[in-house]
Scaffold this active site. Structure first.
Site, PDB file in Angstrom:
ATOM      1  N   ARG A  20      42.921  33.772  40.542  1.00 51.72           N
ATOM      2  CA  ARG A  20      44.237  33.454  41.111  1.00 51.72           C
ATOM      3  C   ARG A  20      44.912  32.235  40.497  1.00 51.72           C
ATOM      4  NH1 ARG A  20      41.118  35.777  44.806  1.00 51.72           N
ATOM      5  NH2 ARG A  20      42.065  37.457  46.015  1.00 51.72           N
ATOM      6  N   HIS A  34      44.750  38.099  38.804  1.00 58.45           N
ATOM      7  CA  HIS A  34      44.276  38.910  37.683  1.00 58.45           C
ATOM      8  C   HIS A  34      45.374  39.280  36.679  1.00 58.45           C
ATOM      9  CE1 HIS A  34      40.425  38.826  39.484  1.00 58.45           C
ATOM     10  NE2 HIS A  34      40.506  39.879  40.270  1.00 58.45           N
ATOM     11  N   HIS A  81      35.201  42.378  35.024  1.00 58.92           N
ATOM     12  CA  HIS A  81      35.150  42.507  36.482  1.00 58.92           C
ATOM     13  C   HIS A  81      34.232  43.660  36.902  1.00 58.92           C
ATOM     14  CE1 HIS A  81      36.385  42.120  40.595  1.00 58.92           C
ATOM     15  NE2 HIS A  81      37.422  41.355  40.327  1.00 58.92           N
ATOM     16  N   ASP A 129      33.485  35.343  48.195  1.00 55.67           N
ATOM     17  CA  ASP A 129      34.559  35.557  47.229  1.00 55.67           C
ATOM     18  C   ASP A 129      34.920  34.174  46.696  1.00 55.67           C
ATOM     19  OD1 ASP A 129      36.573  36.502  45.682  1.00 55.67           O
ATOM     20  OD2 ASP A 129      37.732  37.432  47.302  1.00 55.67           O
ATOM     21  N   GLU A 137      31.697  37.134  37.875  1.00 53.01           N
ATOM     22  CA  GLU A 137      32.718  37.070  36.838  1.00 53.01           C
ATOM     23  C   GLU A 137      32.747  35.666  36.236  1.00 53.01           C
ATOM     24  OE1 GLU A 137      36.373  38.265  39.056  1.00 53.01           O
ATOM     25  OE2 GLU A 137      34.898  38.810  40.564  1.00 53.01           O
TER      26      GLU A 137
HETATM   27  C1  GLA Z   1      38.358  39.146  42.546  1.00 57.00           C
HETATM   28  C2  GLA Z   1      38.912  38.342  43.658  1.00 57.00           C
HETATM   29  C3  GLA Z   1      38.848  39.093  44.931  1.00 57.00           C
HETATM   30  C4  GLA Z   1      39.501  40.451  44.805  1.00 57.00           C
HETATM   31  C5  GLA Z   1      38.890  41.189  43.653  1.00 57.00           C
HETATM   32  C6  GLA Z   1      39.572  42.485  43.364  1.00 57.00           C
HETATM   33  O1  GLA Z   1      37.023  39.102  42.442  1.00 57.00           O
HETATM   34  O2  GLA Z   1      38.278  37.103  43.792  1.00 57.00           O
HETATM   35  O3  GLA Z   1      39.459  38.357  45.954  1.00 57.00           O
HETATM   36  O4  GLA Z   1      40.881  40.288  44.606  1.00 57.00           O
HETATM   37  O5  GLA Z   1      38.933  40.433  42.488  1.00 57.00           O
HETATM   38  O6  GLA Z   1      39.710  43.275  44.467  1.00 57.00           O
END
Ligand code: GLA
Length: 373
Positions: free
Chosen positions: A101, A126, A200, A273, A338
């Site tokens: 982000r 992304h 990803h 996350d 990632e």
């Molecule tokens: C990343 C983000 C998540 C989500 C995924 C895709 O890993 O951190 O919050 O947006 O991509 O769904």
């Protein structure tokens, strides 16, 4: 004559021994608009293979033997190319120009502010609505030999999705005989810009997504992580993992603490996350994570050069994503690791820089190494 035939046979034998790993080109069908999607499958003598498709330079499948030699897919994804556009969830894609982000969908560089599309609440996610994952990449070359390899490229025009500079991005996937899949991202730019390219892949070591990943044991080589605000933008803090559900310094089941609602970060993330700060020196290829499925016996070690690694447990999958092998994917059916720079780095001078200048080469290298326990 006899000698020639013998010589030829020897050469052939030698050649096949030396060319243990192969890169095989194929078709992956077409998009609804008729665009053809190509595939390259890398395969080694150990029963491991990886299929890469030109749409998004996506890692579409990774087949790995389990402890009994059973060869199954350890990634989520789609059977049809169009599904990657119609039901995007970033399964195995190459993410760019900025993976993760950027807060408030804007950033400044050399005094100029760049506005991006907000495609995740107020933020850019992304690379924007049509990031590198939705572009058709070009296969530059393939190679068979002791290692099998494919290199793809994508040229992002100056201003695409709001980012400055024409960016020439490349990715090379390499499979060797040690069951190591290496991914090398590279880029150069015509003007100063920001870049964060990563893969990803959604991993599920049970094989063909047979079970969820709550029982997978995860080790993260990270003393600290970056907590986030309710829109998943880092607050700037580098918080020690000790004493929190984010402590994966010793192998721990994903499910052990993922429902610990006492922890605000777990609540915000709907689970994990978060960006973990990988111990050691960024730029050095070092172990960032180890994942183990006690049932299948499959173990995956992630080595990376990046300063951070996003650990995501598929929290947004809601059973409406229908993937390979006729599986409906639900929350917790996979994990993503990632490697990259930190989220929102373009807006934080105190984070590892995402800046790329002309004449400089951006590099982000990672290895997904598989074995059985
Ligand atoms: C990343 C983000 C998540 C989500 C995924 C895709 O890993 O951190 O919050 O947006 O991509 O769904």
């Amino acid at each position: 004559m006899k000698n020639t035939i013998l010589g030829a046979a020897c050469l052939l034998l030698f050649a096949s021994a030396a060319h243990a790993a192969t890169a095989t080109s194929g078709s992956f069908g077409a998009l609804a608009d008729g665009s053809k999607i190509e595939s390259v499958t890398l395969a080694n003598d150990k029963g491991m293979s990886a299929r890469i498709i030109t749409l998004g330079a996506t890692l579409q499948a990774v087949i790995v033997p389990d402890k009994n030699g059973r060869r199954e897919d350890v990634t989520l994804g789609y059977d049809k190319a169009q599904d990657y556009l119609t039901r995007p969830n970033y399964f195995g894609v190459s993410v760019g120009r900025y993976a993760n982000r950027i807060g408030k969908a804007r950033f400044s560089l050399d005094g100029k502010t760049y506005a991006l599309a907000a495609n995740d609440g107020p933020n850019s996610l992304h690379g924007g609505p049509k990031g590198f994952d939705k572009r058709i990449w070009t296969i530059e070359n393939t190679a068979s030999g002791p290692e099998a390899r494919v290199t793809l490229s994508y040229v992002s025009p100056d201003g695409e999705e709001g980012f400055p500079g024409q960016l020439r991005a490349t990715v090379t996937y390499t499979l060797n005989e040690q069951n190591e899949l290496r991914i090398d991202y590279g880029a150069t730019t015509s003007r100063p810009t920001v870049v964060n390219l990563t893969n990803h892949a959604y991993f599920n070591l049970s094989g063909n997504a047979a079970r969820d990943v709550m029982g997978h044991l995860v080790t993260l080589k990270a003393e600290r992580f970056t907590p986030v605000d309710p829109t998943l933008i880092p607050t700037g803090e580098r918080r020690p993992v000790a004493g929190t559900p984010f402590d994966f310094r010793k192998p721990t089941a994903i499910g052990a603490r993922i429902r610990d609602a006492r922890n605000a970060q777990i609540r915000i993330g709907r689970g994990y996350d978060h960006n973990f700060i990988v111990d050691g020196k960024s730029g050095d290829m070092r172990t960032a994570a180890i994942v183990e499925d006690p049932v299948s016996g499959r173990v995956m070690e992630v080595r990376a050069t990046a300063p951070g690694i996003q650990f995501y447990t598929g929290n947004f999958m809601d059973g409406t994503y229908f993937g390979k092998n006729n599986r409906a994917y639900r929350q917790g059916d996979a994990l993503c690791l990632e490697p990259g720079t930190f989220p929102d780095a373009p807006n934080r001078a105190d984070f590892p820089s995402a800046r790329l200048d002309p004449g400089k080469a951006y590099i982000n290298a990672m290895i997904f190494a598989f074995r059985n326990r």
